[in-house]
Design a protein around this motif. Structure first.
Motif, PDB file in Angstrom:
ATOM      1  N   LEU A 271       0.929  -1.164   0.056  1.00  0.00           N
ATOM      2  CA  LEU A 271      -0.066   0.072   0.025  1.00  0.00           C
ATOM      3  C   LEU A 271       0.831   1.268  -0.008  1.00  0.00           C
ATOM      4  O   LEU A 271       0.227   2.450   0.371  1.00  0.00           O
ATOM      5  CB  LEU A 271      -0.851   0.087   1.226  1.00  0.00           C
ATOM      6  N   ALA A 272       2.337   1.134  -0.385  1.00  0.00           N
ATOM      7  CA  ALA A 272       3.065   2.185  -0.412  1.00  0.00           C
ATOM      8  C   ALA A 272       2.459   3.490  -1.129  1.00  0.00           C
ATOM      9  O   ALA A 272       1.935   3.399  -2.083  1.00  0.00           O
ATOM     10  CB  ALA A 272       4.380   1.966  -1.083  1.00  0.00           C
ATOM     11  N   ARG A 273       2.677   4.710  -0.532  1.00  0.00           N
ATOM     12  CA  ARG A 273       2.017   5.867  -0.979  1.00  0.00           C
ATOM     13  C   ARG A 273       3.087   6.351  -2.161  1.00  0.00           C
ATOM     14  O   ARG A 273       4.153   6.169  -2.081  1.00  0.00           O
ATOM     15  CB  ARG A 273       2.081   7.023   0.034  1.00  0.00           C
ATOM     16  N   SER A 274       2.217   7.255  -3.202  1.00  0.00           N
ATOM     17  CA  SER A 274       3.050   7.455  -4.334  1.00  0.00           C
ATOM     18  C   SER A 274       3.802   8.751  -3.938  1.00  0.00           C
ATOM     19  O   SER A 274       3.172   9.651  -3.097  1.00  0.00           O
ATOM     20  CB  SER A 274       1.925   7.843  -5.414  1.00  0.00           C
ATOM     21  N   THR A 275       4.918   9.024  -4.393  1.00  0.00           N
ATOM     22  CA  THR A 275       5.561  10.311  -4.193  1.00  0.00           C
ATOM     23  C   THR A 275       5.527  11.099  -5.370  1.00  0.00           C
ATOM     24  O   THR A 275       6.114  12.345  -5.298  1.00  0.00           O
ATOM     25  CB  THR A 275       7.230   9.961  -3.839  1.00  0.00           C
ATOM     26  N   VAL A 276       4.687  10.878  -6.310  1.00  0.00           N
ATOM     27  CA  VAL A 276       4.282  11.796  -7.579  1.00  0.00           C
ATOM     28  C   VAL A 276       3.315  12.433  -7.394  1.00  0.00           C
ATOM     29  O   VAL A 276       2.110  11.872  -6.922  1.00  0.00           O
ATOM     30  CB  VAL A 276       4.305  10.605  -8.905  1.00  0.00           C
ATOM     31  N   HIS A 277       3.210  13.620  -7.787  1.00  0.00           N
ATOM     32  CA  HIS A 277       2.056  14.577  -7.581  1.00  0.00           C
ATOM     33  C   HIS A 277       1.017  14.081  -8.557  1.00  0.00           C
ATOM     34  O   HIS A 277       1.377  13.885  -9.721  1.00  0.00           O
ATOM     35  CB  HIS A 277       2.418  16.391  -7.852  1.00  0.00           C
ATOM     36  N   PRO A 278      -0.455  14.162  -8.296  1.00  0.00           N
ATOM     37  CA  PRO A 278      -1.441  13.862  -9.092  1.00  0.00           C
ATOM     38  C   PRO A 278      -1.280  14.842 -10.529  1.00  0.00           C
ATOM     39  O   PRO A 278      -0.890  16.061 -10.273  1.00  0.00           O
ATOM     40  CB  PRO A 278      -2.733  14.260  -8.462  1.00  0.00           C
ATOM     41  N   LEU A 279      -1.712  14.210 -11.563  1.00  0.00           N
ATOM     42  CA  LEU A 279      -1.727  15.282 -12.768  1.00  0.00           C
ATOM     43  C   LEU A 279      -3.027  15.848 -12.906  1.00  0.00           C
ATOM     44  O   LEU A 279      -4.171  15.305 -12.244  1.00  0.00           O
ATOM     45  CB  LEU A 279      -1.524  14.386 -13.986  1.00  0.00           C
ATOM     46  N   PRO A 280      -3.245  17.073 -13.609  1.00  0.00           N
ATOM     47  CA  PRO A 280      -4.605  17.649 -13.868  1.00  0.00           C
ATOM     48  C   PRO A 280      -5.465  16.606 -14.665  1.00  0.00           C
ATOM     49  O   PRO A 280      -4.903  15.729 -15.407  1.00  0.00           O
ATOM     50  CB  PRO A 280      -4.241  18.753 -14.620  1.00  0.00           C
TER      51      PRO A 280
END
Length: 192
Positions: free
Chosen positions: A32-41
């Motif tokens: 369940l590791a969290r993404s370190t990438v910012h969400p895209l529009p």
């Protein structure tokens, strides 16, 4: 969002498509590791690629039927991958839902025939209309009985950019079709 079990195809079957092994289920908090990438529009997806199982497919918008069940792409176009167009676009914050046929009514393989062979750590790339590519990493591949489909777990949002791929799976019978669904859980991990 209460969407029932998905994707029933009544085909001719000489052999069953690959099924996920128990080793591909969620097993640790690392899954369940969290993404370190910012969400895209938001931007519509146009192509889905999964190199490890040979998928390179155009995408089409799908919706719900009158009973609130997620529709698959048209049966006469088994090479298309569908995405739930009234939901989260892949790469944006939330859970994007993608669907495809496991096979055709004549038993020919569909776009997601090998989905059950995916393994944790595999990558999924989705090209979008904004010319960006959202790269997801598979966290788990699970098989669910259609009668006990965990809608909240599959469709629920964690608030981070996630992807679900869904197709038919499990045992096939002529009277009921496939008895289960294969669900792939993936998290956004890169935007090259």
């Amino acid at each position: 969002m209460a969407i029932g079990a998905v994707l029933l195809i009544n085909g001719v079957h000489d052999e069953e498509p690959p099924q996920p092994s128990a080793a591909q289920n969620f097993s640790t908090s690392a899954d369940l590791a969290r993404s370190t990438v910012h969400p895209l529009p938001p931007a519509d997806p146009v192509r889905l690629r999964i190199a490890s199982i040979g998928v390179n497919a155009p995408m089409t918008r799908v919706g719900l039927d009158a009973a609130g069940v997620l529709r698959a792409p048209p049966p006469d176009k088994p090479s298309l991958a569908g995405w739930y167009g009234d939901g989260t676009p892949p790469g944006s914050a939330g859970t994007a839902i993608t669907t495809g046929h496991v096979d055709t009514p004549t038993g020919d393989p569909g776009v997601f025939y090998n989905l059950g062979a995916l393994t944790k750590g595999a990558t999924i790339e989705i090209s979008r209309e904004d010319r960006r590519t959202a790269v997801f990493t598979v966290r788990a591949v699970e098989l669910y009985d259609r009668k006990k489909f965990p809608s909240k777990k599959v469709y629920g949002s964690s608030g981070r950019p996630e992807l679900r791929l869904i197709t038919c799976g499990g045992t096939y019978t002529k009277s009921t079709g496939y008895l289960s669904n294969v669900v792939v859980y993936a998290t956004l991990t890169a935007v090259p």
